[in-house]
Design a protein around this motif. Structure first.
Motif, PDB file in Angstrom:
ATOM      1  N   TYR A   1      17.947   4.973   3.445  1.00 54.35           N
ATOM      2  CA  TYR A   1      16.749   5.791   3.268  1.00 54.35           C
ATOM      3  C   TYR A   1      15.663   5.047   2.499  1.00 54.35           C
ATOM      4  N   GLN A   2      16.042   4.047   1.699  1.00 53.67           N
ATOM      5  CA  GLN A   2      15.053   3.333   0.901  1.00 53.67           C
ATOM      6  C   GLN A   2      14.158   2.428   1.745  1.00 53.67           C
TER       7      GLN A   2
ATOM      8  N   GLN B   1      12.315   3.472   3.925  1.00 51.23           N
ATOM      9  CA  GLN B   1      11.099   4.255   4.149  1.00 51.23           C
ATOM     10  C   GLN B   1      10.119   4.135   2.977  1.00 51.23           C
ATOM     11  N   TYR B   2      10.578   3.652   1.837  1.00 50.28           N
ATOM     12  CA  TYR B   2       9.748   3.649   0.637  1.00 50.28           C
ATOM     13  C   TYR B   2       8.753   2.489   0.658  1.00 50.28           C
ATOM     14  N   LYS B   3       7.625   2.708   0.030  1.00 51.66           N
ATOM     15  CA  LYS B   3       6.565   1.704  -0.001  1.00 51.66           C
ATOM     16  C   LYS B   3       6.869   0.629  -1.037  1.00 51.66           C
TER      17      LYS B   3
ATOM     18  N   ASN C   1      19.417  -1.435  -4.894  1.00 50.35           N
ATOM     19  CA  ASN C   1      19.299  -0.114  -4.266  1.00 50.35           C
ATOM     20  C   ASN C   1      20.079   0.942  -5.028  1.00 50.35           C
TER      21      ASN C   1
ATOM     22  N   VAL D   1       9.981  -0.730  -5.142  1.00 51.00           N
ATOM     23  CA  VAL D   1       9.182   0.315  -4.514  1.00 51.00           C
ATOM     24  C   VAL D   1       8.247   0.915  -5.551  1.00 51.00           C
TER      25      VAL D   1
ATOM     26  N   THR E   1       5.834   6.455  -5.596  1.00 51.82           N
ATOM     27  CA  THR E   1       5.946   7.480  -4.551  1.00 51.82           C
ATOM     28  C   THR E   1       7.355   7.530  -3.975  1.00 51.82           C
ATOM     29  N   GLY E   2       8.100   6.435  -4.105  1.00 51.38           N
ATOM     30  CA  GLY E   2       9.490   6.440  -3.662  1.00 51.38           C
ATOM     31  C   GLY E   2      10.340   7.399  -4.477  1.00 51.38           C
TER      32      GLY E   2
ATOM     33  N   SER F   1       9.829  10.809  -3.031  1.00 51.76           N
ATOM     34  CA  SER F   1      10.544  10.918  -1.751  1.00 51.76           C
ATOM     35  C   SER F   1      12.037  11.093  -1.973  1.00 51.76           C
ATOM     36  N   PHE F   2      12.580  10.353  -2.939  1.00 55.36           N
ATOM     37  CA  PHE F   2      14.005  10.472  -3.245  1.00 55.36           C
ATOM     38  C   PHE F   2      14.339  11.892  -3.684  1.00 55.36           C
TER      39      PHE F   2
END
Length: 597
Positions: A204-205, A207-209, A266, A335, A338-339, A342-343
């Motif tokens: 899923y990480q 997807q993070y910026k 991670n 990241v 914003t990550g 999202s998490f």
């Protein structure tokens, strides 16, 4: 930087305290805490509850879509007061870091920076005696390259990201059959069907910026129980970025070490944000429902008031100084902030925010770490081995506390305030997976309060407090970020160029130190003192004798458990609890009883 950010928090706290009224009167019966049906002043009590219900409101969540945050006049005043306490408690570590960081920087600068992996040890050895008196995990620097060190961190350092695969599960990814057989002595299918295969996913990480000039993977990993040794070991790591390389122990030692570092990066992110959504957000919303429905004269409210000391400061502080644009998180992580949002959005409603699903034993059983119906038993689960005796002791105290007031089972069903609390938690508060209303079993009430004490006094400190500086966030094996594009082919000669320089390493080290509160043992703020003589304030002297006796027993048990944890050492194989490092994170004499940071 920290002083400026704390100044901002102080300004905010002053503004809040100026806007809000003082808390509602909390008259306590001369006889101590009392159930509502036995209160000699029922009208006064009802008025207090009405004031609280109107004054504590539900504001939107802070830091992602998790639980509501206190609003209303009383709620705002409460978190303003908590910030005041938080800033006072943070002053010691802030000053200690400022004092101790300069010699570290000078020493490493004079040595020419980090020339190889071993040079990162100079960040810690002989340093931070005030900031981190607990020190770092024995065995870490000598053994972190061992596979057993890497895999056993999944059963101690962060036990929440890994689960045993059911033989009925679809395999997340495939591996070369010959390679698996060379590593494990069985095929991947055989490991899977025999219940020996475990999986951790941080895909899923992806997807993070990522921040400019920072790099990170989004690793999935297999672990397995070796059929000969019974050891819990790593099998493969898939990066899920770039050319999506899959690494195994058959790769060169340098490639494989880099892969383990990518996974650790991670997993480090997972552990730090999971703690926020799993301990803070859950305990806070259960307590907020209680503040709206329970009189301060209620024994359950008294219990919660104690363990939720300073509770509502942390998300405010995190929002203002840690996860804000350019804040401490952005200074260290691959990241950006914003990550984090999202998490929380993903994990709070599905895993982290579940109340009953995260009871200590139930959580591990659900992921096949304990009492699995398939596959062999894990030889060691160090987290459970250390946490279970503490939780059992918490349960004994809670049982004595509750049964001292609910001497008849019918008292529970007639307790309108507790019943309102349970209804509120399941309704407007939206506590996930909470015990349903009406509450008919005293044992269920004991379960709820035990879990609250576990969240504040154990679960939180597993992932936060001393843990990041003890092992979870130690360089070079646990980098917050990489500073060179990750390889798209194997054959890396040296991992060092991918890791932090002195400036960024100091950002990571000092951030982890900020979660410490080394002055707390001397101030009786540790878990061992959760129910000490002063725990219930001016009303403590009126506690039932059985509760006083249970509190003394709890303290004695915490001392014994702490002594056993502190006495840990390596066995003749060079292992402790099956690990090549010594893990002492849950010593109840050295972790706070509340959600400290």
């Amino acid at each position: 930087m920290l002083r400026l950010l704390c100044l901002g928090l102080l300004t905010l706290q002053v503004e809040v305290l100026g806007l809000a009224p003082p808390p509602s009167p909390q008259a306590i019966s001369n006889q101590g805490y009392v159930l509502p049906q036995f209160d000699p002043n029922p009208s006064q009590r009802a008025q207090e509850v009405a004031i609280n219900h109107a004054g504590y409101l539900y504001d939107p969540p802070l830091i992602g879509n998790s639980s509501y945050f206190p609003g209303g006049k009383l709620g705002t005043f409460r978190w303003g007061q908590d910030i005041k306490e938080f800033l006072g408690n943070a002053a010691f570590i802030t000053n200690a870091i400022e004092e101790e960081r300069i010699p570290v920087v000078e020493k490493i600068t004079q040595a020419g920076g980090f020339k190889n992996l071993s040079s990162y040890e100079s960040l810690y050895t002989g340093e931070w005696s005030k900031s981190n008196p607990v020190g770092i995990a024995p065995g870490y620097f000598t053994n972190y390259t061992q596979d057993l060190h890497f895999s056993m961190e999944r059963l101690s350092v962060n036990p929440f990201s890994t689960a045993r695969l059911s033989p009925k599960d679809v395999l997340p990814f495939t591996l070369d059959k010959i390679d698996v057989s060379k590593i494990a002595g069985l095929s991947l299918d055989q490991l899977h069907k025999s219940g020996r295969l475990f999986f951790a996913s941080h895909s899923y990480q992806a997807q993070y910026k990522l921040q400019p000039n920072r790099y990170g993977a989004a690793c999935d990993a297999y672990f397995y129980i070796n059929p000969k040794s019974g050891d819990f070991l790593p099998l493969a790591i898939k990066t899920n970025v770039g050319s999506n390389l899959t690494y195994t122990p058959l790769d060169s030692p340098t490639d494989w070490l880099l892969a383990k570092m990518m996974f650790n990066s991670n997993d480090f992110l997972h552990s730090q944000i999971f703690h926020l959504a799993n301990s803070h957000a859950v305990a806070e919303i259960v307590y907020l429902a209680a503040l709206r429905t329970l009189s301060a004269r209620h024994p359950v409210r008294a219990f919660l008031d104690r363990i939720m000391y300073q509770a509502y400061a942390v998300r405010v502080a995190g929002n203002q100084t840690l996860f804000n644009p350019g804040g401490f998180f952005d200074q260290t992580a691959a990241v950006d902030h914003t990550g984090v949002l999202s998490f929380v959005d993903q994990f709070y409603p599905s895993v982290a925010g579940l109340f009953r699903g995260n009871y200590l034993r139930e959580s591990l059983v659900s992921r096949g770490m304990l009492d699995s119906p398939y596959g062999p038993k894990l030889k060691n689960v160090p987290f459970y081995e250390d946490a279970a005796p503490i939780v059992a002791s918490l349960r004994r105290f809670v049982t004595s506390f509750i049964t001292a007031y609910y001497t008849n089972p019918s008292y529970l069903t007639r307790d309108k305030e507790v019943q309102s609390w349970i209804t509120e938690a399941n309704g407007p508060a939206n506590v996930l997976d909470f015990s349903p209303a009406p509450l008919t079993s005293i044992q269920t009430l004991i379960d709820i309060l035990t879990q609250m004490a576990y969240l504040t006094g154990v679960n939180h400190h597993l992932l936060n407090s001393n843990a990041p500086s003890y092992i979870t966030g130690l360089l070079p094996f646990h980098p917050s970020a990489f500073y060179k594009p990750l390889p798209t082919t194997k054959g890396v000669a040296d991992v060092t160029p991918y890791l932090a320089d002195l400036e960024h390493a100091m950002y990571q080290v000092t951030l982890q130190l900020r979660f410490q509160r080394p002055q707390f043992p001397a101030e009786n703020f540790e878990l061992v003192d959760m129910f000490s003589d002063s725990a219930f304030g001016k009303n403590g002297s009126a506690l039932p004798p059985a509760v006083k006796k249970a509190a003394a027993g709890f303290k004695q048990e915490m001392e014994i458990i702490g002594g056993a944890i502190d006495a840990k050492g390596f066995d003749k194989r060079g292992l402790c609890q099956g690990m090549p490092f010594i893990w002492k994170v849950l010593d109840p004499r050295k972790i706070p009883f509340f959600l400290s940071v």
